[in-house]
Design a protein around this motif. Structure first.
Motif, PDB file in Angstrom:
ATOM      1  N   LEU A 124       0.835  -1.187   0.000  1.00 16.63           N
ATOM      2  CA  LEU A 124       0.000   0.000   0.000  1.00 16.63           C
ATOM      3  C   LEU A 124       0.883   1.257   0.000  1.00 16.63           C
ATOM      4  O   LEU A 124       1.952   1.268   0.633  1.00 16.63           O
ATOM      5  CB  LEU A 124      -0.901  -0.004   1.233  1.00 16.63           C
ATOM      6  N   GLU A 125       0.461   2.278  -0.719  1.00 18.40           N
ATOM      7  CA  GLU A 125       1.215   3.527  -0.711  1.00 18.40           C
ATOM      8  C   GLU A 125       1.309   4.046   0.718  1.00 18.40           C
ATOM      9  O   GLU A 125       0.319   4.085   1.452  1.00 18.40           O
ATOM     10  CB  GLU A 125       0.519   4.557  -1.599  1.00 18.40           C
ATOM     11  N   HIS A 126       2.514   4.457   1.120  1.00 14.87           N
ATOM     12  CA  HIS A 126       2.694   4.842   2.512  1.00 14.87           C
ATOM     13  C   HIS A 126       3.801   5.887   2.650  1.00 14.87           C
ATOM     14  O   HIS A 126       4.611   6.089   1.743  1.00 14.87           O
ATOM     15  CB  HIS A 126       3.065   3.609   3.360  1.00 14.87           C
ATOM     16  N   ASP A 127       3.815   6.532   3.812  1.00 19.07           N
ATOM     17  CA  ASP A 127       4.850   7.494   4.168  1.00 19.07           C
ATOM     18  C   ASP A 127       5.788   6.807   5.154  1.00 19.07           C
ATOM     19  O   ASP A 127       5.410   6.552   6.301  1.00 19.07           O
ATOM     20  CB  ASP A 127       4.219   8.728   4.807  1.00 19.07           C
ATOM     21  N   PRO A 128       7.014   6.472   4.758  1.00 17.20           N
ATOM     22  CA  PRO A 128       7.917   5.739   5.653  1.00 17.20           C
ATOM     23  C   PRO A 128       8.332   6.551   6.882  1.00 17.20           C
ATOM     24  O   PRO A 128       8.824   5.971   7.859  1.00 17.20           O
ATOM     25  CB  PRO A 128       9.123   5.424   4.758  1.00 17.20           C
ATOM     26  N   LEU A 133       1.814   6.868  15.792  1.00 17.96           N
ATOM     27  CA  LEU A 133       0.711   7.042  16.731  1.00 17.96           C
ATOM     28  C   LEU A 133      -0.394   7.900  16.134  1.00 17.96           C
ATOM     29  O   LEU A 133      -1.579   7.577  16.235  1.00 17.96           O
ATOM     30  CB  LEU A 133       1.209   7.665  18.032  1.00 17.96           C
ATOM     31  N   GLU A 134      -0.017   8.994  15.492  1.00 14.82           N
ATOM     32  CA  GLU A 134      -1.016   9.900  14.936  1.00 14.82           C
ATOM     33  C   GLU A 134      -1.543   9.417  13.588  1.00 14.82           C
ATOM     34  O   GLU A 134      -2.704   9.635  13.251  1.00 14.82           O
ATOM     35  CB  GLU A 134      -0.412  11.299  14.780  1.00 14.82           C
ATOM     36  N   GLY A 135      -0.691   8.761  12.800  1.00 18.54           N
ATOM     37  CA  GLY A 135      -1.093   8.280  11.496  1.00 18.54           C
ATOM     38  C   GLY A 135      -1.643   6.868  11.548  1.00 18.54           C
ATOM     39  O   GLY A 135      -1.749   6.248  12.618  1.00 18.54           O
ATOM     40  N   VAL A 136      -2.004   6.352  10.369  1.00 17.87           N
ATOM     41  CA  VAL A 136      -2.535   4.988  10.246  1.00 17.87           C
ATOM     42  C   VAL A 136      -1.390   4.065   9.852  1.00 17.87           C
ATOM     43  O   VAL A 136      -0.904   4.126   8.710  1.00 17.87           O
ATOM     44  CB  VAL A 136      -3.651   4.920   9.182  1.00 17.87           C
ATOM     45  N   PRO A 137      -0.901   3.221  10.764  1.00 22.88           N
ATOM     46  CA  PRO A 137       0.227   2.340  10.440  1.00 22.88           C
ATOM     47  C   PRO A 137      -0.137   1.365   9.312  1.00 22.88           C
ATOM     48  O   PRO A 137      -1.259   0.862   9.243  1.00 22.88           O
ATOM     49  CB  PRO A 137       0.482   1.592  11.749  1.00 22.88           C
ATOM     50  N   ARG A 243      -0.199   5.428   6.340  1.00 21.66           N
ATOM     51  CA  ARG A 243      -0.925   5.650   5.100  1.00 21.66           C
ATOM     52  C   ARG A 243      -0.833   7.098   4.655  1.00 21.66           C
ATOM     53  O   ARG A 243      -0.909   8.017   5.462  1.00 21.66           O
ATOM     54  CB  ARG A 243      -2.397   5.266   5.281  1.00 21.66           C
ATOM     55  N   CYS A 244      -0.654   7.268   3.349  1.00 22.28           N
ATOM     56  CA  CYS A 244      -0.697   8.628   2.801  1.00 22.28           C
ATOM     57  C   CYS A 244      -2.116   9.159   2.843  1.00 22.28           C
ATOM     58  O   CYS A 244      -2.355  10.337   3.085  1.00 22.28           O
ATOM     59  CB  CYS A 244      -0.161   8.628   1.368  1.00 22.28           C
ATOM     60  N   ASP A 245      -3.087   8.261   2.615  1.00 19.01           N
ATOM     61  CA  ASP A 245      -4.497   8.601   2.757  1.00 19.01           C
ATOM     62  C   ASP A 245      -4.873   8.292   4.194  1.00 19.01           C
ATOM     63  O   ASP A 245      -4.892   7.128   4.610  1.00 19.01           O
ATOM     64  CB  ASP A 245      -5.333   7.759   1.786  1.00 19.01           C
ATOM     65  N   GLN A 246      -5.160   9.305   4.983  1.00 16.93           N
ATOM     66  CA  GLN A 246      -5.411   9.102   6.403  1.00 16.93           C
ATOM     67  C   GLN A 246      -6.873   8.801   6.718  1.00 16.93           C
ATOM     68  O   GLN A 246      -7.289   8.859   7.863  1.00 16.93           O
ATOM     69  CB  GLN A 246      -4.965  10.341   7.197  1.00 16.93           C
TER      70      GLN A 246
END
Length: 264
Positions: A124-128, A133-137, A243-246
């Motif tokens: 899945l497209e993601h932000d490494p 905690l704040e984002g969607v792992p 996730r880039c899409d939160q």
């Protein structure tokens, strides 16, 4: 002519699958049919024995033979690919309720390694660098949390369990660098977190709060340990980032080499 040829092919295939239940096609010497049967069935047996070596070694020869013969005769595979026959074998054993329960679980445990080795699933497209905690792992598609009633990693020809232990065997299967698949033991809450990451697109903090609620404790009690676990899983490549899409990040919007344990 075409219908006649198809009927002959189906007749021959049925006989090769199960010669006791299906008469041979007319005009073909029995010796030749036996050679075809030996070639086809022998290849299947060799494929299964190579893919499930521990299960093969753990069952009596006649037991293994009977299962292979019944699988060959009665199970209808949904794939023509040899690499996917193992998954069909697992499905077949899971439906055989007359077998000891550990048989299907051991087969699944052996199969998951092959499934991960051959997987070409896209991540899945993601932000490494995202905040876990704040984002969607994002859980890697090459990481699978597993739960078995039987101690599958210890079953073998010299250790056949008579009854399931009181506690399940919780594992993480993961394909890492160099296409190596490893299995790590998991504590119950670590397993629960990985399953939740797999199933629900919530923020890391929301996941930990949900687990705290299920355990009947305050979120602060497990958040520090949970945050450290998420960072450890990211370092191992099990969690890739966020996730880039939160969407879904807020709980209000959602309604065979065994390594050391991931203890939590």
């Amino acid at each position: 002519m075409a219908d006649s040829l198809r009927e002959q092919q189906l007749c021959m295939a049925g006989h090769i699958r199960d010669p006791q239940a299906n008469p041979p096609p007319p005009g073909i010497e029995a010796r030749r049919l036996a050679v075809y049967r030996q070639l086809f069935f022998g290849n299947l047996q060799s494929l299964l024995a190579g893919s499930f070596p521990v299960l093969h070694a753990s069952l009596a020869a006649e037991h293994w033979q009977a299962l292979c013969e019944d699988f060959y005769a009665n199970h209808r595979c949904h794939t023509p690919l040899f690499t996917e026959v193992g998954g069909e074998w697992v499905e077949y054993l899971q439906a055989r309720t007359d077998q000891p329960d550990w048989v299907a679980e051991l087969a699944h445990y052996e199969w998951i390694e092959t499934a991960l080795l051959l997987s070409d699933a896209a991540e899945l497209e993601h932000d490494p660098e995202g905040d876990l905690l704040e984002g969607v792992p994002v859980l890697s598609s090459l990481a699978v949390p597993l739960a078995y009633a039987w101690p599958v990693s210890h079953i073998g020809p010299d250790h056949l369990p008579g009854e399931a232990p009181p506690e399940p065997t919780l594992l993480l299967a993961h394909r890492g660098a160099g296409h190596k698949v490893s299995f790590s033991r998991l504590a119950p809450l670590a397993h629960a977190l990985l399953v939740a990451l797999q199933d629900q697109p919530l923020s890391g903090r929301a996941h930990l709060a949900a687990l705290a609620g299920a355990a009947g404790v305050e979120p602060a009690v497990i958040e520090e340990q949970g945050s450290a676990l998420l960072l450890s899983l990211k370092a191992q490549g099990v969690v890739l980032g966020t996730r880039c899409d939160q969407a879904g990040a807020s709980p209000l919007s959602s309604g065979r080499n065994e390594e050391s344990a991931a203890a939590w």
